[in-house]
Each structure stands twice: as C-alpha cells, then as structure tokens.
Design a protein around this motif. Structure first.
Motif, mmCIF file in Angstrom:
data_model
loop_
_atom_site.group_PDB
_atom_site.id
_atom_site.type_symbol
_atom_site.label_atom_id
_atom_site.label_comp_id
_atom_site.label_asym_id
_atom_site.label_seq_id
_atom_site.Cartn_x
_atom_site.Cartn_y
_atom_site.Cartn_z
ATOM 1 N N SER A 1 5.253 -46.108 -16.522
ATOM 2 C CA SER A 1 4.429 -46.845 -15.554
ATOM 3 C C SER A 1 3.987 -45.939 -14.419
ATOM 4 O O SER A 1 4.663 -44.966 -14.078
ATOM 5 C CB SER A 1 5.230 -48.017 -14.970
ATOM 6 O OG SER A 1 5.625 -48.927 -15.970
ATOM 7 N N MET B 1 0.000 -49.913 -13.580
ATOM 8 C CA MET B 1 -0.200 -49.597 -14.987
ATOM 9 C C MET B 1 1.156 -49.514 -15.675
ATOM 10 O O MET B 1 1.994 -48.680 -15.303
ATOM 11 C CB MET B 1 -0.948 -48.266 -15.138
ATOM 12 C CG MET B 1 -2.259 -48.220 -14.372
ATOM 13 S SD MET B 1 -3.218 -46.736 -14.686
ATOM 14 C CE MET B 1 -2.118 -45.489 -13.993
ATOM 15 N N LEU C 1 2.156 -47.531 -20.620
ATOM 16 C CA LEU C 1 1.061 -46.571 -20.754
ATOM 17 C C LEU C 1 1.050 -45.924 -22.132
ATOM 18 O O LEU C 1 2.106 -45.686 -22.739
ATOM 19 C CB LEU C 1 1.171 -45.506 -19.668
ATOM 20 C CG LEU C 1 0.677 -45.978 -18.294
ATOM 21 C CD1 LEU C 1 1.211 -45.099 -17.180
ATOM 22 C CD2 LEU C 1 -0.847 -46.023 -18.254
ATOM 23 N N ASP D 1 -4.638 -43.814 -22.536
ATOM 24 C CA ASP D 1 -4.927 -44.140 -21.132
ATOM 25 C C ASP D 1 -5.166 -42.881 -20.302
ATOM 26 O O ASP D 1 -5.519 -42.983 -19.120
ATOM 27 C CB ASP D 1 -3.776 -44.934 -20.516
ATOM 28 C CG ASP D 1 -3.593 -46.301 -21.140
ATOM 29 O OD1 ASP D 1 -2.433 -46.689 -21.363
ATOM 30 O OD2 ASP D 1 -4.608 -46.976 -21.409
ATOM 31 N N VAL E 1 -0.883 -39.195 -19.934
ATOM 32 C CA VAL E 1 0.207 -39.864 -20.637
ATOM 33 C C VAL E 1 0.552 -39.032 -21.873
ATOM 34 O O VAL E 1 -0.284 -38.846 -22.753
ATOM 35 C CB VAL E 1 -0.172 -41.293 -21.045
ATOM 36 C CG1 VAL E 1 1.014 -41.997 -21.686
ATOM 37 C CG2 VAL E 1 -0.679 -42.078 -19.838
#
Length: 123
Positions: free
Chosen positions: A17, A83, A86, A90, A121
C-alpha cells in the motif's frame, strides 16, 4: 492560480500500500474538483480517480475500483489517494489535477496539474 505538489510515491512490493498526497498552494483549493491521473512508460496518461470540491461525490476507474480510494481535507488544502493491493501494472507517474467543475475523467477539464510522483510496484 493553483500550484499542486504531489508526494508519497515510492517503491513497494506487489500487494502493498501507498498513500499519495497532493497539497495545493491556495485557499481556493476548496473551490476546485480534484483528480488523480497516471502515466505508465510508453502509455498515454489515464484517469484514476476524482472527487468533487465538497467531497460529496467520488469516482474511480474500473481498473482500480475496490483498491484505490480518493479523499480530501479542505482544511489542509490536500487531496489523498489511498492505494491498496498494488499490482505491478499500477507502476506509473501519478499526477493530481484541479479545476472548477472538472469532476470526471476528461483531462481537458482540469486546469491545474502537479509535477507528478513516481510509484513503482515490484513483483
């Protein structure tokens, strides 16, 4: 004139996150709808999420629905993008944008843009 500065990006593992913040330079921030967009390498910029000036309405892209949440604090002239879960897809530069009556996914309705913050990510 509204100046926007994003922060909170970084490198995170898949499933992790991040919370992005976008701070505005003006007290008229509360008059503006806000949006988040992102641009991945080699791709066009795409809509992520938006919120009305009051925070009463929110809209997120299908690709992030259930994982990303947009919110704002008009007392701090700041909009957030939370967010979660993930994914490598992303990965992008995330931009915040502002504009009066701009609510929606069309870039050309937003008048002011930040410089962006990188989100990466890893799988």
């Amino acid at each position: 004139q509204v100046q926007l500065v994003e922060s909170g990006g970084g490198l995170v593992q898949a499933g992790g996150s991040l919370r992005l913040s976008c701070s505005a330079s003006t007290r008229t921030f509360s008059n503006n709808d806000m949006g988040w967009f992102r641009q991945a390498p080699g791709k066009e910029r795409e809509f992520v999420a938006c919120i009305t000036w009051s925070g009463g309405s929110r809209y997120v892209a299908d690709s992030v629905k259930g994982r990303f949440t947009i919110s704002r604090d008009n007392t701090k002239n700041t909009v957030y993008l939370e967010m979660n879960s993930l994914k490598p897809e992303d990965t992008a530069v995330y931009y915040c944008a502002a504009g009066p009556s701009a609510f929606g996914s069309y870039e050309n309705r937003y008048t002011y843009w930040g410089q962006g913050t990188q989100v990466t990510v890893s799988s």
